[in-house]
Design a protein around this motif. Structure first.
Motif, PDB file in Angstrom:
ATOM      1  N   ALA A 143      59.246  45.143  51.694  1.00  8.93           N
ATOM      2  CA  ALA A 143      57.905  45.600  51.329  1.00  8.93           C
ATOM      3  C   ALA A 143      57.901  46.255  49.954  1.00  8.93           C
ATOM      4  CB  ALA A 143      57.388  46.575  52.378  1.00  8.93           C
ATOM      5  N   MET A 144      58.916  47.046  49.674  1.00  8.26           N
ATOM      6  CA  MET A 144      58.990  47.670  48.350  1.00  8.26           C
ATOM      7  C   MET A 144      59.140  46.615  47.264  1.00  8.26           C
ATOM      8  SD  MET A 144      61.115  51.258  48.727  1.00  8.26           S
ATOM      9  CE  MET A 144      62.276  50.864  50.037  1.00  8.26           C
ATOM     10  N   GLY A 181      59.014  48.757  59.328  1.00  9.16           N
ATOM     11  CA  GLY A 181      59.512  49.204  58.027  1.00  9.16           C
ATOM     12  C   GLY A 181      58.564  48.839  56.904  1.00  9.16           C
ATOM     13  N   ALA A 182      57.995  47.629  56.980  1.00  9.08           N
ATOM     14  CA  ALA A 182      57.018  47.204  55.969  1.00  9.08           C
ATOM     15  C   ALA A 182      55.759  48.068  56.046  1.00  9.08           C
ATOM     16  CB  ALA A 182      56.668  45.736  56.173  1.00  9.08           C
ATOM     17  N   GLU A 188      49.347  47.273  53.729  1.00  6.54           N
ATOM     18  CA  GLU A 188      48.705  46.044  53.263  1.00  6.54           C
ATOM     19  C   GLU A 188      49.661  44.856  53.188  1.00  6.54           C
ATOM     20  OE1 GLU A 188      46.726  46.698  49.576  1.00  6.54           O
ATOM     21  OE2 GLU A 188      45.279  48.130  50.410  1.00  6.54           O
ATOM     22  N   VAL A 189      50.946  45.108  53.333  1.00  7.32           N
ATOM     23  CA  VAL A 189      51.924  44.014  53.303  1.00  7.32           C
ATOM     24  C   VAL A 189      51.819  43.205  54.598  1.00  7.32           C
ATOM     25  CG1 VAL A 189      54.381  43.429  53.311  1.00  7.32           C
ATOM     26  CG2 VAL A 189      53.518  45.181  51.746  1.00  7.32           C
ATOM     27  N   ILE A 307      66.887  51.475  46.153  1.00  5.35           N
ATOM     28  CA  ILE A 307      68.089  51.980  46.833  1.00  5.35           C
ATOM     29  C   ILE A 307      67.942  53.468  47.134  1.00  5.35           C
ATOM     30  CG2 ILE A 307      70.556  52.449  46.568  1.00  5.35           C
ATOM     31  CD1 ILE A 307      70.713  49.868  44.881  1.00  5.35           C
ATOM     32  N   LYS A 308      67.429  54.190  46.169  1.00  7.49           N
ATOM     33  CA  LYS A 308      67.249  55.634  46.341  1.00  7.49           C
ATOM     34  C   LYS A 308      66.303  55.925  47.508  1.00  7.49           C
ATOM     35  CE  LYS A 308      66.096  59.805  43.688  1.00  7.49           C
ATOM     36  NZ  LYS A 308      65.669  60.325  42.353  1.00  7.49           N
ATOM     37  N   LYS A 309      65.209  55.176  47.581  1.00 12.11           N
ATOM     38  CA  LYS A 309      64.249  55.370  48.672  1.00 12.11           C
ATOM     39  C   LYS A 309      64.840  54.934  50.010  1.00 12.11           C
ATOM     40  CE  LYS A 309      60.135  54.825  45.744  1.00 12.11           C
ATOM     41  NZ  LYS A 309      58.974  53.946  45.408  1.00 12.11           N
TER      42      LYS A 309
END
Length: 333
Positions: A143-144, A181-182, A188-189, A307-309
């Motif tokens: 999603a990101m 997770g999305a 909206e994904v 990656i950080k998120k």
């Protein structure tokens, strides 16, 4: 007197070394792989990696079988059990549960382990995973990624997909986590999903992925064993992102594998062997998740900010701060 004490000490050291060597040499394991076979670059290959690591570290020997159909499981398990020579017999894959349940009752003195399923017998150690946790990480990553605007592999539609090997609870749990997770990242994904109907059909996996790409999906996870290799091939041919499963599959589609939803079956197999070698066999259900390092992901092509998120999300999951639905119906609400 000192000379005599030195001789006694030397004798004890040598005796201990010989005894340790003898214990390791006694370790003999049998492993029955899932029907996808070795070379799936996924679940079976990770199990094989684990048994080889156990051989190297603990000095065990092992024999293996590669069934080509579910009907062969009981035959191989019976043949290994009847030999009465193995310290542990390991079944790889959920669809061995019925066969192992039958055989383990016939041979109550034999120790067994099964990965990805539960068999409720006193001589069976069952190792299962918090599949929804892995799915959640993959869905969040997808999603990101699909919301990024400056990437030639990403279109504006915000559609992602996931293709399961078969419609079974553990795969549906992965899909449920993927959807959740999305949703956690961006409601909206749109998430679409489908099933191959088997673990060793890359052509069908590729066909299903292409159908999703026609619906404008630009990130697709193939949680389908060997069938998932077709998903990654479709991603490469259509210049979108694929997500691998179980092992690091970056090499299958270079520059197109966004990440891999890792299931550390190798660690699980090695853990099961270690317990037996150390006379610490523990029958019953062992549940492995992110906290137990049973599941995870690879950084692969993930941008640093994602990656950080993901790391923050992973820590929240391990701490129980994120509640993840276990069914697709619950995830879709």
């Amino acid at each position: 007197m000192r000379k005599k004490l030195l001789l006694v000490a030397l004798f004890l050291i040598l005796a201990t070394a010989v005894l340790s060597s003898a214990v390791l040499a006694e370790g003999r394991i049998a492993i029955v792989f899932a029907t996808g076979g070795l070379g799936d670059q996924s679940f079976n290959d990770m199990a094989f990696k684990g048994i080889k690591a156990a051989r190297e570290e603990y000095g065990i020997s092992f024999d293996a079988a590669e069934p080509t159909s579910i009907s062969e499981y009981e035959t191989y398990l019976t043949q290994f059990s009847a030999l009465n020579r193995y310290d542990l017999i390991i079944s790889i894959g959920f669809d061995q549960a019925d066969a192992l349940n039958t055989v383990s009752q016939r041979y109550p003195q034999q120790k067994y382990a099964i990965v990805d399923a539960v068999v409720k017998q006193d001589n069976v150690a069952s190792y299962v995973y918090e599949e929804k946790q892995r799915g959640f990480l993959m869905g969040a990553a997808a999603a990101m990624m699909t919301t990024r605007t400056k990437d030639e592999k990403i279109n504006p539609a915000k559609v992602i997909g996931v293709i399961g090997g078969m419609k079974i609870p553990l795969i549906d749990e992965n899909i449920a986590g993927y959807i959740a997770g999305a949703e956690y990242i961006d409601p909206e994904v749109k998430v679409i999903h489908s099933y191959v109907g088997g673990w060793a059909d890359p052509a069908k996996g590729k066909e299903l992925a292409k159908a999703m790409i026609e619906q404008r999906a630009d990130v697709i996870w193939g949680a389908a064993g060997r069938s998932g290799l077709g998903v990654l091939k479709a991603a490469a041919e259509n210049n979108i992102y694929g997500i691998g499963a179980d092992s690091n599959q970056n090499h299958v589609a270079p520059e197109h594998v966004l990440t891999n939803g890792m299931k550390f079956v190798n660690h699980t197999v090695k853990r099961a062997v270690k317990q037996v070698i150390e006379n610490n066999f523990k029958p019953g259900v062992h549940v492995l998740g992110i906290e137990e390092q049973g599941l995870g992901y690879t950084e692969s092509l993930l941008p640093a900010e994602i990656i950080k998120k993901l790391e923050k999300i992973k820590n929240k999951i391990a701490a129980g701060e994120i509640k993840i639905p276990a069914t697709i119906e619950a995830a879709r609400k």
